[in-house]
Design a protein around this motif. Sequence first.
Motif, PDB file in Angstrom:
ATOM      1  N   SER A 206      16.596   6.431  -0.893  1.00 28.48           N
ATOM      2  CA  SER A 206      15.731   5.395  -1.307  1.00 28.48           C
ATOM      3  C   SER A 206      14.175   5.624  -1.579  1.00 28.48           C
ATOM      4  O   SER A 206      13.744   5.047  -2.556  1.00 28.48           O
ATOM      5  CB  SER A 206      15.852   4.518  -0.120  1.00 28.48           C
ATOM      6  N   ARG A 207      13.832   6.945  -1.226  1.00 29.62           N
ATOM      7  CA  ARG A 207      12.582   7.292  -1.265  1.00 29.62           C
ATOM      8  C   ARG A 207      12.407   7.594  -2.805  1.00 29.62           C
ATOM      9  O   ARG A 207      11.199   7.396  -3.263  1.00 29.62           O
ATOM     10  CB  ARG A 207      12.325   8.532  -0.586  1.00 29.62           C
ATOM     11  N   ILE A 208      13.268   8.046  -3.433  1.00 31.97           N
ATOM     12  CA  ILE A 208      13.222   8.491  -5.097  1.00 31.97           C
ATOM     13  C   ILE A 208      13.749   7.263  -5.767  1.00 31.97           C
ATOM     14  O   ILE A 208      13.305   6.766  -6.883  1.00 31.97           O
ATOM     15  CB  ILE A 208      14.107   9.658  -5.354  1.00 31.97           C
ATOM     16  N   MET A 209      14.911   6.535  -5.213  1.00 30.22           N
ATOM     17  CA  MET A 209      15.558   5.752  -6.124  1.00 30.22           C
ATOM     18  C   MET A 209      14.673   4.346  -6.280  1.00 30.22           C
ATOM     19  O   MET A 209      14.826   3.711  -7.294  1.00 30.22           O
ATOM     20  CB  MET A 209      17.027   5.482  -5.459  1.00 30.22           C
ATOM     21  N   ASP A 210      14.073   4.023  -5.223  1.00 29.29           N
ATOM     22  CA  ASP A 210      13.410   2.773  -5.392  1.00 29.29           C
ATOM     23  C   ASP A 210      12.144   2.661  -6.469  1.00 29.29           C
ATOM     24  O   ASP A 210      12.099   1.796  -7.182  1.00 29.29           O
ATOM     25  CB  ASP A 210      12.475   2.252  -3.970  1.00 29.29           C
ATOM     26  N   PRO A 211      11.648   3.749  -6.391  1.00 37.97           N
ATOM     27  CA  PRO A 211      10.490   3.918  -7.674  1.00 37.97           C
ATOM     28  C   PRO A 211      10.904   3.940  -8.982  1.00 37.97           C
ATOM     29  O   PRO A 211      10.663   3.462 -10.118  1.00 37.97           O
ATOM     30  CB  PRO A 211       9.517   5.082  -7.463  1.00 37.97           C
TER      31      PRO A 211
ATOM     32  N   MET B 207       0.833  -1.095   0.138  1.00 36.07           N
ATOM     33  CA  MET B 207      -0.041  -0.067  -0.089  1.00 36.07           C
ATOM     34  C   MET B 207       0.948   1.445   0.168  1.00 36.07           C
ATOM     35  O   MET B 207       1.862   1.384   0.724  1.00 36.07           O
ATOM     36  CB  MET B 207      -0.959  -0.024   1.225  1.00 36.07           C
ATOM     37  N   LYS B 208       0.634   2.088  -0.747  1.00 34.22           N
ATOM     38  CA  LYS B 208       1.323   3.210  -1.003  1.00 34.22           C
ATOM     39  C   LYS B 208       1.114   4.285   0.231  1.00 34.22           C
ATOM     40  O   LYS B 208      -0.105   4.562   0.460  1.00 34.22           O
ATOM     41  CB  LYS B 208       1.177   4.008  -2.246  1.00 34.22           C
ATOM     42  N   CYS B 209       2.184   5.031   0.654  1.00 32.01           N
ATOM     43  CA  CYS B 209       1.670   5.867   1.529  1.00 32.01           C
ATOM     44  C   CYS B 209       1.724   7.505   1.030  1.00 32.01           C
ATOM     45  O   CYS B 209       1.899   7.421  -0.231  1.00 32.01           O
ATOM     46  CB  CYS B 209       3.089   5.989   2.678  1.00 32.01           C
ATOM     47  N   ALA B 210       1.398   8.336   1.776  1.00 31.83           N
ATOM     48  CA  ALA B 210       1.035   9.650   1.368  1.00 31.83           C
ATOM     49  C   ALA B 210       2.265  10.188   0.706  1.00 31.83           C
ATOM     50  O   ALA B 210       2.142  10.827  -0.132  1.00 31.83           O
ATOM     51  CB  ALA B 210       0.458  10.430   2.507  1.00 31.83           C
ATOM     52  N   GLU B 211       3.423   9.867   1.314  1.00 30.27           N
ATOM     53  CA  GLU B 211       4.759  10.513   0.266  1.00 30.27           C
ATOM     54  C   GLU B 211       4.854   9.999  -0.847  1.00 30.27           C
ATOM     55  O   GLU B 211       5.088  10.588  -1.958  1.00 30.27           O
ATOM     56  CB  GLU B 211       5.984  10.108   1.277  1.00 30.27           C
ATOM     57  N   ASP B 212       4.320   8.603  -1.288  1.00 29.18           N
ATOM     58  CA  ASP B 212       4.461   8.004  -2.314  1.00 29.18           C
ATOM     59  C   ASP B 212       3.522   8.785  -3.390  1.00 29.18           C
ATOM     60  O   ASP B 212       3.847   8.847  -4.507  1.00 29.18           O
ATOM     61  CB  ASP B 212       4.389   6.515  -2.308  1.00 29.18           C
ATOM     62  N   ILE B 213       2.432   8.801  -2.880  1.00 26.59           N
ATOM     63  CA  ILE B 213       1.339   9.313  -3.661  1.00 26.59           C
ATOM     64  C   ILE B 213       1.660  10.863  -4.157  1.00 26.59           C
ATOM     65  O   ILE B 213       1.320  11.070  -5.289  1.00 26.59           O
ATOM     66  CB  ILE B 213      -0.049   9.517  -2.821  1.00 26.59           C
ATOM     67  N   LEU B 214       2.077  11.515  -3.302  1.00 27.12           N
ATOM     68  CA  LEU B 214       2.419  13.251  -3.593  1.00 27.12           C
ATOM     69  C   LEU B 214       3.641  13.036  -4.624  1.00 27.12           C
ATOM     70  O   LEU B 214       3.677  13.838  -5.662  1.00 27.12           O
ATOM     71  CB  LEU B 214       3.198  13.734  -2.247  1.00 27.12           C
ATOM     72  N   LEU B 215       4.770  11.885  -4.430  1.00 30.57           N
ATOM     73  CA  LEU B 215       5.936  11.879  -5.250  1.00 30.57           C
ATOM     74  C   LEU B 215       5.182  11.495  -6.611  1.00 30.57           C
ATOM     75  O   LEU B 215       5.830  12.079  -7.750  1.00 30.57           O
ATOM     76  CB  LEU B 215       6.658  10.990  -4.596  1.00 30.57           C
ATOM     77  N   PHE B 216       4.405  10.421  -6.995  1.00 28.56           N
ATOM     78  CA  PHE B 216       4.224  10.088  -8.374  1.00 28.56           C
ATOM     79  C   PHE B 216       3.317  11.080  -9.113  1.00 28.56           C
ATOM     80  O   PHE B 216       3.262  11.118 -10.032  1.00 28.56           O
ATOM     81  CB  PHE B 216       3.407   8.702  -8.121  1.00 28.56           C
ATOM     82  N   ARG B 217       2.635  11.985  -8.283  1.00 26.21           N
ATOM     83  CA  ARG B 217       1.414  12.647  -8.769  1.00 26.21           C
ATOM     84  C   ARG B 217       2.218  14.283  -8.902  1.00 26.21           C
ATOM     85  O   ARG B 217       1.694  15.011  -9.602  1.00 26.21           O
ATOM     86  CB  ARG B 217       0.402  13.123  -8.156  1.00 26.21           C
TER      87      ARG B 217
END
Length: 216
Positions: free
Chosen positions: A25-30, A1-11
């Motif tokens: 890792s927050r940016i490199m993993d995706p 399940m994506k966290c709020a940070e991931d949702i903001l990052l992807f959008r």
Amino acid sequence: MKCAEDILLFRSNVICTTLNSCVSSRIMDPIRKDQLKFSCCIIDEATQCCEAESLLPIQLGIDKFILVGDPQQLPAVVCNKDAQKLGYGKSLFARIDDNFKEHVDNPIKMLYEQYRMKPEICEYPNKTFYDGKLKSFPIHINKIIPELKPYLLFNLMNAGNEDNSAYKNSEEVQLIYNLLDTLKKYIQSKCNYTIGIITPYRAQKELLIRHISDIR
């Protein structure tokens, strides 16, 4: 399940980060999972980082870089003397600037119009560092009346401190207090203005704060 940070990052269409944290890792993993893609990287103050730091975003798969900076201003901070001699403190921007100075296809574009200081203040750096190419276009918003001179120098002879401290100077503090008090009386316009005081030492800053606290 994506966290709020991931949702903001992807959008997000634009992501602001430092050079070191752009490979977290927050940016490199995706990036590794092909969930995130960047098309362009803009590096601000690109002359204040060493070349190795400015190459970190390459790991994000970026194929277009825009470097923004000024090689005539502060370079990267490198404390090691051997590293300095080997040119480690030289930025990628500065190296490109040196290699393309005489080329007709020079990729570096200079901005010739400056708005941050009055022409009188700009005159010396313009002649010394920019071959007189800068054009000054000061914008007078909320103009102070009566108008102040662009700059003044005050030379305090034998100024010091009672405890012989090298990091604070009570006589300079008194001069600054008198200057602030004079400005308060001199400037009668209804405009809102602020005054900045810059000192290289924390002890001097704390001394200043104590002595000027009664001036509004």
